[in-house]
Design a protein around this motif. Structure first.
Motif, short mmCIF file in Angstrom:
data_model
loop_
_atom_site.label_atom_id
_atom_site.label_comp_id
_atom_site.label_asym_id
_atom_site.label_seq_id
_atom_site.Cartn_x
_atom_site.Cartn_y
_atom_site.Cartn_z
N ASP A 134 43.73 51.69 51.90
CA ASP A 134 44.27 52.75 51.03
C ASP A 134 45.07 52.17 49.86
OD1 ASP A 134 46.28 51.78 52.62
OD2 ASP A 134 47.11 53.73 53.16
N ALA A 135 44.88 50.88 49.56
CA ALA A 135 45.69 50.23 48.53
C ALA A 135 45.11 50.34 47.13
CB ALA A 135 45.89 48.75 48.87
N PHE A 136 43.88 50.86 47.01
CA PHE A 136 43.24 50.94 45.70
C PHE A 136 43.26 52.38 45.18
CE2 PHE A 136 40.50 47.09 46.97
CZ PHE A 136 41.43 46.22 46.44
N HIS A 137 43.28 52.49 43.86
CA HIS A 137 43.33 53.80 43.21
C HIS A 137 42.19 53.90 42.20
CE1 HIS A 137 44.83 57.25 40.93
NE2 HIS A 137 45.74 57.45 41.88
N ALA A 138 41.70 55.09 42.00
CA ALA A 138 40.57 55.30 41.09
C ALA A 138 40.90 54.95 39.65
CB ALA A 138 40.10 56.75 41.18
N ASN A 139 42.18 54.92 39.29
CA ASN A 139 42.56 54.65 37.90
C ASN A 139 42.72 53.17 37.57
OD1 ASN A 139 42.57 57.33 37.07
ND2 ASN A 139 44.68 57.65 37.71
N PHE A 140 42.57 52.29 38.56
CA PHE A 140 42.68 50.86 38.28
C PHE A 140 41.61 50.45 37.27
CE2 PHE A 140 44.62 49.41 42.63
CZ PHE A 140 45.75 50.16 42.35
N ARG A 141 42.02 49.70 36.23
CA ARG A 141 41.07 49.19 35.23
C ARG A 141 40.91 47.68 35.31
NH1 ARG A 141 42.80 49.94 29.65
NH2 ARG A 141 40.66 49.39 29.11
N TRP A 142 41.96 46.98 35.73
CA TRP A 142 41.97 45.52 35.67
C TRP A 142 42.75 45.03 36.88
CZ3 TRP A 142 43.39 42.72 30.45
CH2 TRP A 142 43.27 41.33 30.61
N LEU A 143 42.07 44.33 37.78
CA LEU A 143 42.68 43.88 39.03
C LEU A 143 42.54 42.36 39.14
CD1 LEU A 143 44.02 44.61 41.74
CD2 LEU A 143 41.74 45.06 42.66
N ILE A 144 43.69 41.68 39.22
CA ILE A 144 43.72 40.21 39.27
C ILE A 144 44.21 39.76 40.64
CG2 ILE A 144 44.63 38.12 38.20
CD1 ILE A 144 45.26 39.90 35.72
N LEU A 145 43.30 39.14 41.41
CA LEU A 145 43.62 38.63 42.74
C LEU A 145 43.27 37.15 42.87
CD1 LEU A 145 42.27 41.72 44.72
CD2 LEU A 145 44.67 41.04 44.52
N THR A 146 43.24 36.46 41.76
CA THR A 146 42.87 35.05 41.70
C THR A 146 43.79 34.18 42.56
OG1 THR A 146 42.15 35.40 39.42
CG2 THR A 146 42.47 33.12 40.13
N ASN A 147 43.19 33.18 43.22
CA ASN A 147 43.93 32.15 43.93
C ASN A 147 44.83 32.73 45.03
OD1 ASN A 147 44.69 29.51 44.54
ND2 ASN A 147 46.35 29.49 43.05
N ASN A 148 44.19 33.42 45.98
CA ASN A 148 44.86 33.89 47.18
C ASN A 148 44.06 33.41 48.39
OD1 ASN A 148 47.33 35.81 46.67
ND2 ASN A 148 45.87 36.32 45.05
N GLN A 149 44.16 34.12 49.51
CA GLN A 149 43.46 33.72 50.72
C GLN A 149 42.68 34.90 51.29
OE1 GLN A 149 46.39 31.87 53.34
NE2 GLN A 149 47.44 30.96 51.60
N ILE A 150 42.10 35.68 50.42
CA ILE A 150 41.42 36.91 50.80
C ILE A 150 40.02 36.60 51.33
CG2 ILE A 150 40.59 39.14 49.97
CD1 ILE A 150 42.70 38.79 47.67
N SER A 151 39.73 37.06 52.54
CA SER A 151 38.42 36.81 53.14
C SER A 151 37.51 38.04 53.08
CB SER A 151 38.58 36.35 54.59
OG SER A 151 39.29 37.32 55.34
N SER A 152 38.07 39.20 52.79
CA SER A 152 37.24 40.41 52.68
C SER A 152 37.94 41.45 51.82
CB SER A 152 36.95 41.00 54.07
OG SER A 152 38.14 41.44 54.69
N LEU A 153 37.14 42.27 51.17
CA LEU A 153 37.65 43.39 50.38
C LEU A 153 37.39 44.69 51.12
CD1 LEU A 153 36.32 42.49 46.80
CD2 LEU A 153 38.66 42.25 47.63
N PRO A 154 38.31 45.64 51.07
CA PRO A 154 38.07 46.92 51.74
C PRO A 154 36.99 47.73 51.04
CG PRO A 154 40.09 47.03 50.46
CD PRO A 154 39.62 45.60 50.40
#
Length: 433
Positions: free
Chosen positions: A100-120
């Motif tokens: 539930d962390a994402f919103h329909a109004n997001f235009r630009w999402l920066i998640l570079t250089n983390n440890q994310i193994s999956s996206l919801p």
């Protein structure tokens, strides 16, 4: 940049923009006094691990940067921030993103250089998302729901653990800039040029800086060959576009083209294998065609209001860039950053192109994949041609034909987009007609 002391003392009352970087370990509660005015909040380079549960009280907040902190979980409360459009979480410790962390109004999402193994799967509801930065994570797959992000134009998924590009991904109608190097898809080394030592050059002034490295002017100390060159020093192990080693490999694989900035040699910087590039020094009369996208323009370059091009410049630039596109894709290389701000031109239209930081190599034997990847880059060329047309002050005799070609390049139907060789042929005919 403001200070925490100013905030505590009430000196920032009514502020619309706040940037504080003081090693903060907790969210400054005094910021809530700005809920009616704050639109831009930058808390990068602190030590934050969480946001308040009522962070969504910032009803006017549009831009939020919290890069280089210590978040392990992407805050779910951001999904409740109705006006938030641009979010930067670069170089944190993020391993988990709540559904539930994402919103329909997001235009630009920066998640570079983390440890994310999956996206919801909820990424699919981000219908306005234009720019998604995921390089330097641990993704082994992409959720099929990402295909619902119909506005997505720029995607960075380099330096992950992907084994393939999904068919639905390369068929996304709005995608124009894609970087996917540094995954498990291709392992084709090219023959390297001889490495030289940095001590063989005298470093002079700074020329520029990009996502992957810093460029300096330098002179060889060899009294018999005191050529002036440009030296690019890579910043680190991973950038917003991918690994420096992949940029080097793509540059080498590209080979010679008159409009590609010439690579002269590779520099060995240390025993750990850190490298740099020695490139031809671009003549001083060349200048950048455009400026990088802003927070407002998101994926489109911007230009000075008084900057104009002649018809000769338009054709020379367009033909040169179409020729570069054909050259690269014939070698199984996707540049990934075909933008005016990466194009250098002079007053007659002579063109130079470089910066392979987002370049990715692919298997040309996979004909379907090769077709779609070229058509994605053709869309980027269509935007460049659109920019050129908007900048031309002349009454171009072939204006209608150029607009038709632009529209074909930008078509939502990839089957209608021409290849770079077709574009090159058409542009040459129009110039000579």
């Amino acid at each position: 940049m403001q200070t925490l002391t100013q905030l505590i003392n009430g000196e920032l009352s009514g502020a619309t923009t706040i940037k504080i970087s003081e090693g903060l370990e907790s969210f400054p509660e005094q910021l809530f006094e700005l809920t009616d005015t704050l639109e831009y909040l930058d808390l990068s380079s602190n030590k934050l691990t969480a946001l308040p549960d009522d962070f969504n009280r910032f009803k006017k907040l549009k831009v939020f940067f919290v890069s280089e902190n210590r978040f392990a979980i992407f805050p779910a409360v951001l999904g409740k921030c109705d006006n938030l459009q641009i979010i930067g979480f670069k170089s944190n410790l993020v391993t988990h993103i709540p559904n539930d962390a994402f919103h329909a109004n997001f235009r630009w999402l920066i998640l570079t250089n983390n440890q994310i193994s999956s996206l919801p799967a909820s990424i699919g509801k981000c219908s306005k998302l234009e720019k998604l930065m995921l390089a330097g994570n641990r993704l082994a797959a992409l959720p099929k729901e990402l295909a619902n992000c119909n506005s997505l134009a720029l995607l960075r998924i380099a330096a992950n653990n992907l084994n393939m590009l999904p068919e639905w991904l390369v068929e996304m109608k709005s995608l124009a800039w894609l970087a996917f190097s540094g995954n498990n898809m291709i392992n084709q080394k090219v023959e390297s040029v001889a490495g030289v030592n940095i001590d063989q050059f005298q470093i002079q002034q700074l020329l520029g800086e990009g996502a992957s490295g810093t460029i300096f002017k330098a002179t060889s100390i060899d009294v018999n060959n005191q050529d002036e060159v440009a030296i690019k020093i890579f910043k680190g192990s991973v950038t917003s576009d991918g690994f420096p080693e992949d940029e080097l490999q793509a540059y080498l694989a590209a080979g010679h083209h008159p409009s590609i900035v010439k690579l002269k040699s590779v520099i060995d910087l240390d025993e750990q294998g850190k490298k740099g590039l020695v490139m031809e020094l671009i003549p001083a009369h060349f200048y950048n065609l455009g400026k990088p996208p802003t927070l407002n323009s998101c994926t489109r370059d911007v230009f000075d209001e008084d900057f104009k091009l002649s018809e000769q410049q338009l054709f020379e630039i367009a033909i040169s860039m179409a020729s570069v596109g054909a050259h690269l894709h014939e070698r199984g290389i996707m540049h990934g950053d075909l933008y005016a701000h990466n194009v250098l031109v002079d007053d007659t239209g002579n063109t130079l192109f470089g910066d392979f930081g987002a370049a990715s190599r692919y298997d040309k034997r996979d004909l379907a994949l090769a077709f779609y990847l070229e058509r994605i880059e053709v869309k980027a060329f269509g935007f460049l041609l659109d920019d050129l047309l908007s900048l031309c002050r002349a009454n171009i005799s072939a204006h209608d034909a150029l607009c038709k070609l632009r529209d074909l390049c930008l078509s939502e139907d990839q089957q209608l987009r021409p290849g770079f060789n077709e574009i090159l042929t058409e542009l040459t005919l129009l110039r000579n007609s």
